[in-house]
Write a protein that holds these residues in place. Structure first.
Motif, PDB file in Angstrom:
ATOM      1  N   PRO A 198      35.730  37.574  47.722  1.00 61.74           N
ATOM      2  CA  PRO A 198      35.459  38.432  46.424  1.00 61.74           C
ATOM      3  C   PRO A 198      37.139  38.813  46.068  1.00 61.74           C
ATOM      4  O   PRO A 198      37.949  38.894  46.827  1.00 61.74           O
ATOM      5  CB  PRO A 198      34.748  39.714  46.618  1.00 61.74           C
ATOM      6  N   THR A 199      37.099  39.489  45.006  1.00 61.17           N
ATOM      7  CA  THR A 199      38.221  40.402  44.574  1.00 61.17           C
ATOM      8  C   THR A 199      38.143  41.764  44.315  1.00 61.17           C
ATOM      9  O   THR A 199      36.796  41.923  43.953  1.00 61.17           O
ATOM     10  CB  THR A 199      39.001  39.714  43.200  1.00 61.17           C
ATOM     11  N   HIS A 200      38.971  42.695  44.725  1.00 57.54           N
ATOM     12  CA  HIS A 200      38.727  44.182  44.428  1.00 57.54           C
ATOM     13  C   HIS A 200      39.349  44.432  43.201  1.00 57.54           C
ATOM     14  O   HIS A 200      40.540  44.222  43.091  1.00 57.54           O
ATOM     15  CB  HIS A 200      38.977  44.982  45.640  1.00 57.54           C
ATOM     16  N   GLU A 201      38.960  45.417  42.172  1.00 56.69           N
ATOM     17  CA  GLU A 201      39.673  45.684  41.116  1.00 56.69           C
ATOM     18  C   GLU A 201      39.437  47.342  41.134  1.00 56.69           C
ATOM     19  O   GLU A 201      38.444  48.092  40.786  1.00 56.69           O
ATOM     20  CB  GLU A 201      39.185  45.370  39.752  1.00 56.69           C
ATOM     21  N   ALA A 202      40.849  47.747  41.265  1.00 56.32           N
ATOM     22  CA  ALA A 202      40.620  49.344  41.554  1.00 56.32           C
ATOM     23  C   ALA A 202      39.967  50.027  40.340  1.00 56.32           C
ATOM     24  O   ALA A 202      40.514  49.945  38.993  1.00 56.32           O
ATOM     25  CB  ALA A 202      41.787  49.803  41.904  1.00 56.32           C
ATOM     26  N   THR A 210      33.632  45.143  42.391  1.00 55.10           N
ATOM     27  CA  THR A 210      33.894  43.866  43.070  1.00 55.10           C
ATOM     28  C   THR A 210      32.363  43.401  43.135  1.00 55.10           C
ATOM     29  O   THR A 210      31.345  43.241  42.339  1.00 55.10           O
ATOM     30  CB  THR A 210      33.998  44.286  44.777  1.00 55.10           C
ATOM     31  N   ASN A 211      31.991  42.179  43.912  1.00 52.25           N
ATOM     32  CA  ASN A 211      30.682  41.632  44.137  1.00 52.25           C
ATOM     33  C   ASN A 211      30.433  41.153  45.473  1.00 52.25           C
ATOM     34  O   ASN A 211      30.917  41.795  46.518  1.00 52.25           O
ATOM     35  CB  ASN A 211      30.856  40.479  43.135  1.00 52.25           C
ATOM     36  N   GLY A 212      29.153  40.384  45.711  1.00 49.31           N
ATOM     37  CA  GLY A 212      28.742  40.487  47.014  1.00 49.31           C
ATOM     38  C   GLY A 212      29.136  39.153  47.934  1.00 49.31           C
ATOM     39  O   GLY A 212      28.663  39.019  48.874  1.00 49.31           O
ATOM     40  N   SER A 213      30.379  38.741  47.422  1.00 43.71           N
ATOM     41  CA  SER A 213      30.633  37.420  48.090  1.00 43.71           C
ATOM     42  C   SER A 213      31.368  37.947  49.532  1.00 43.71           C
ATOM     43  O   SER A 213      32.314  38.914  49.798  1.00 43.71           O
ATOM     44  CB  SER A 213      31.715  36.690  47.344  1.00 43.71           C
ATOM     45  N   SER A 214      30.707  36.947  50.461  1.00 40.26           N
ATOM     46  CA  SER A 214      30.992  37.511  51.962  1.00 40.26           C
ATOM     47  C   SER A 214      32.379  36.366  52.353  1.00 40.26           C
ATOM     48  O   SER A 214      33.025  36.558  53.441  1.00 40.26           O
ATOM     49  CB  SER A 214      29.888  37.024  52.789  1.00 40.26           C
ATOM     50  N   GLY A 215      32.613  35.324  51.562  1.00 43.58           N
ATOM     51  CA  GLY A 215      33.460  34.324  51.820  1.00 43.58           C
ATOM     52  C   GLY A 215      33.214  33.322  52.928  1.00 43.58           C
ATOM     53  O   GLY A 215      33.965  32.552  53.180  1.00 43.58           O
ATOM     54  N   LYS A 216      31.904  33.585  53.375  1.00 47.64           N
ATOM     55  CA  LYS A 216      31.542  32.512  54.137  1.00 47.64           C
ATOM     56  C   LYS A 216      31.686  31.127  53.841  1.00 47.64           C
ATOM     57  O   LYS A 216      31.897  30.068  54.503  1.00 47.64           O
ATOM     58  CB  LYS A 216      30.007  32.672  54.786  1.00 47.64           C
ATOM     59  N   MET A 217      31.138  30.654  52.580  1.00 46.18           N
ATOM     60  CA  MET A 217      31.317  29.224  51.955  1.00 46.18           C
ATOM     61  C   MET A 217      32.737  28.803  52.113  1.00 46.18           C
ATOM     62  O   MET A 217      32.927  27.758  52.131  1.00 46.18           O
ATOM     63  CB  MET A 217      30.482  29.508  50.562  1.00 46.18           C
ATOM     64  N   GLY A 218      33.501  29.629  51.337  1.00 44.07           N
ATOM     65  CA  GLY A 218      34.917  29.268  51.496  1.00 44.07           C
ATOM     66  C   GLY A 218      35.622  29.023  52.595  1.00 44.07           C
ATOM     67  O   GLY A 218      36.465  28.151  52.692  1.00 44.07           O
ATOM     68  N   TYR A 219      35.396  29.854  53.568  1.00 45.40           N
ATOM     69  CA  TYR A 219      36.039  29.785  54.768  1.00 45.40           C
ATOM     70  C   TYR A 219      35.483  28.498  55.535  1.00 45.40           C
ATOM     71  O   TYR A 219      36.158  27.824  56.351  1.00 45.40           O
ATOM     72  CB  TYR A 219      35.667  30.722  55.772  1.00 45.40           C
ATOM     73  N   ALA A 220      34.099  28.219  55.493  1.00 43.74           N
ATOM     74  CA  ALA A 220      33.501  26.774  55.913  1.00 43.74           C
ATOM     75  C   ALA A 220      34.054  25.742  55.412  1.00 43.74           C
ATOM     76  O   ALA A 220      34.299  24.662  55.937  1.00 43.74           O
ATOM     77  CB  ALA A 220      31.845  26.939  55.779  1.00 43.74           C
ATOM     78  N   LEU A 221      34.265  25.608  53.876  1.00 39.97           N
ATOM     79  CA  LEU A 221      34.753  24.565  53.234  1.00 39.97           C
ATOM     80  C   LEU A 221      36.420  24.402  53.896  1.00 39.97           C
ATOM     81  O   LEU A 221      36.842  23.349  53.940  1.00 39.97           O
ATOM     82  CB  LEU A 221      34.823  24.685  51.797  1.00 39.97           C
ATOM     83  N   PHE A 272      41.981  21.083  44.721  1.00 41.83           N
ATOM     84  CA  PHE A 272      41.701  22.654  44.554  1.00 41.83           C
ATOM     85  C   PHE A 272      40.246  23.016  44.825  1.00 41.83           C
ATOM     86  O   PHE A 272      39.327  22.488  43.810  1.00 41.83           O
ATOM     87  CB  PHE A 272      42.399  23.069  43.495  1.00 41.83           C
ATOM     88  N   LEU A 273      39.788  23.737  45.654  1.00 35.10           N
ATOM     89  CA  LEU A 273      38.454  23.953  45.842  1.00 35.10           C
ATOM     90  C   LEU A 273      38.417  25.744  45.358  1.00 35.10           C
ATOM     91  O   LEU A 273      38.653  26.349  46.427  1.00 35.10           O
ATOM     92  CB  LEU A 273      38.016  23.836  47.162  1.00 35.10           C
ATOM     93  N   SER A 274      37.677  25.809  44.275  1.00 34.19           N
ATOM     94  CA  SER A 274      37.911  27.216  43.704  1.00 34.19           C
ATOM     95  C   SER A 274      36.487  27.739  44.075  1.00 34.19           C
ATOM     96  O   SER A 274      35.505  27.870  43.463  1.00 34.19           O
ATOM     97  CB  SER A 274      38.192  27.156  42.411  1.00 34.19           C
ATOM     98  N   VAL A 275      36.531  28.450  45.464  1.00 35.90           N
ATOM     99  CA  VAL A 275      35.264  29.071  45.898  1.00 35.90           C
ATOM    100  C   VAL A 275      35.218  30.383  45.774  1.00 35.90           C
ATOM    101  O   VAL A 275      34.036  30.859  45.795  1.00 35.90           O
ATOM    102  CB  VAL A 275      35.086  28.582  47.391  1.00 35.90           C
ATOM    103  N   ALA A 276      36.032  31.041  45.509  1.00 35.39           N
ATOM    104  CA  ALA A 276      36.192  32.667  45.470  1.00 35.39           C
ATOM    105  C   ALA A 276      35.281  33.032  44.264  1.00 35.39           C
ATOM    106  O   ALA A 276      35.353  32.318  43.175  1.00 35.39           O
ATOM    107  CB  ALA A 276      37.642  33.167  45.245  1.00 35.39           C
ATOM    108  N   ALA A 277      34.904  34.239  44.545  1.00 33.80           N
ATOM    109  CA  ALA A 277      33.998  34.828  43.548  1.00 33.80           C
ATOM    110  C   ALA A 277      35.253  36.029  42.602  1.00 33.80           C
ATOM    111  O   ALA A 277      35.204  37.026  43.046  1.00 33.80           O
ATOM    112  CB  ALA A 277      32.648  35.557  43.803  1.00 33.80           C
ATOM    113  N   VAL A 278      35.759  35.492  41.760  1.00 34.30           N
ATOM    114  CA  VAL A 278      36.830  36.225  41.267  1.00 34.30           C
ATOM    115  C   VAL A 278      36.104  37.344  40.035  1.00 34.30           C
ATOM    116  O   VAL A 278      35.367  36.782  39.208  1.00 34.30           O
ATOM    117  CB  VAL A 278      37.902  35.337  40.613  1.00 34.30           C
TER     118      VAL A 278
END
Length: 398
Positions: A198-202, A210-221, A272-278
């Motif tokens: 995810p990203t964090h916006e102050a 933010t959102n609930g993305s854990s990064g698991k899919m992006g890291y696996a890819l 370019f694999l854009s997996v992040a939940a921006v």
């Protein structure tokens, strides 16, 4: 080299051979290589080594029964088959090879091998006469034709006093060849850029959007792309996952930071694999001090963040672009529209919510490129490897 075993989930099957005394050493080496190990054994294997030994060395409960009353729906073999990134049978007897070659599923291990989508590897162990027998060699060829990896056997003296082929391969050879199962050359020589998390916006110094993305899919890819031979750069938002090895890793927090990092790296990448939940929006004003609860309602004014995928899609030349669409409704329609709008070559669509997608260990997706392919729910590691093979195929056929 055993680098591709890091983070892998290996199901070790032990059958009734004297070579079972080497199984604890295989487990120990797998764990040292960074793999998580679970063990399933046959009844005859217990004649050579105790379940307690294998359980103690693996650090996980042992599996013996085809139907497990402790497991969900008493179908423990299906849970194990879905859990594994690889199934290794070491030692594998002539009897086990024969039953698997003919598709029998009359015990836990053969059932696991048929039920799993993970690669299956066998390390045969038997008397040299049994190994040379015409029927065993026919079973060997049948297994190889079914893409079962055969490791060994070695030559040498055997417990029965004979000398010849049939000794189970040594643990270091088994680990090297099991690691090689994950290595492909599908993306050899290519540079792949992956965004994840995810990203964090102050809002203020202690709160953020933010959102609930854990990064698991992006890291696996990212890991799957590295296994496929690519030089990988991973740009990650704030996650609790350990950084993978053997790749360039960058940490960012905000959408703007991720955008800046991508635009610096994008000229030097092929895919370019854009997996992040921006985050789509950020606060127009970030409060310098913590906002205190003084009113019943509060209004935040939000402004758009830069669109990373759309910006990359407008470049000329540009890399091959694969995006993700996490949707709650009209998943395929929304994903197809997003792909066309942002100039992607492929998009991976999945439904989020109700335990699926973000934060979950499994995912079910539809890949939309030149064709549309649905992949059923599976752990994100095996899913990532299937996606990378599909991406590689479409990249090379463009």
């Amino acid at each position: 080299m055993t680098q591709f075993l890091v983070g892998k989930r290996v199901l070790l099957g032990v059958t009734g051979s004297i070579a079972a005394y080497k199984s604890p050493e295989i487990i120990r080496r797998l764990r040292e290589a960074g793999a998580e190990v679970r063990v399933a054994m046959t009844e005859n294997a217990k004649r050579f080594i105790t379940p307690l030994t294998l359980q103690a060395v693996s650090g996980n409960p042992l599996h013996e029964a085809l139907f497990d009353a402790r497991a969900e729906a008493a179908m423990g073999h299906i849970e194990l088959a879905r859990w594994a990134d690889a199934v290794l049978i070491a030692p594998a007897t002539a009897d086990f090879m024969a039953r698997l070659a003919h598709g029998l599923a009359d015990d836990l291990l053969t059932t696991l091998c048929l039920a799993t989508q993970a690669p299956v590897a066998l390390a045969p162990a038997m008397n040299q006469g049994m190994w040379k027998h015409l029927l065993t060699q026919e079973n060997l060829r049948a297994l190889q034709q079914k893409q079962v990896c055969i490791i060994g056997p070695g030559n040498g003296s055997q417990a029965c006093g004979d000398v010849g082929p049939g000794r189970m391969a040594e643990p270091e050879i088994i680990l090297e060849q099991l690691s090689a199962v994950f290595a492909t050359a599908a993306l050899a020589g290519l540079k792949v850029l992956v965004t994840a998390g995810p990203t964090h916006e102050a809002i203020d110094p202690v709160r953020f959007l933010t959102n609930g993305s854990s990064g698991k899919m992006g890291y696996a890819l990212a890991e799957a792309a590295r296994e496929a031979g690519a030089a990988v750069t991973l740009i990650s938002g704030p996650v609790s996952l350990p950084k993978p090895g053997h790749m360039d890793c960058m940490s960012v927090t905000t959408a703007q930071e991720m955008y800046d990092a991508v635009m610096r790296k994008i000229p030097d990448c092929d895919i370019f694999l854009s997996v992040a939940a921006v985050g789509d929006y950020r606060c127009k004003k970030v409060h310098e001090q913590k906002i205190h609860k003084n009113q019943d309602a509060m209004t935040l004014e939000l402004v758009r963040n830069p669109d990373i995928v759309a910006s990359v899609g407008q470049l000329s030349p540009r890399p091959f672009i694969v995006g993700f669409a996490a949707e709650t409704e009209h998943v395929i329609e929304q994903a197809q529209a997003k792909r066309e709008r942002k100039g992607m070559d492929m998009i991976v669509a999945n439904q989020v919510g109700r335990g699926a997608g973000m934060g979950a260990d499994e995912n079910e997706v539809t890949v939309i490129g030149k064709s549309r392919i649905h992949l059923p729910s599976m752990p994100k590691g095996p899913l990532a490897r299937q996606l990378i093979m599909m991406i590689a195929k479409e990249y090379h056929n463009q």
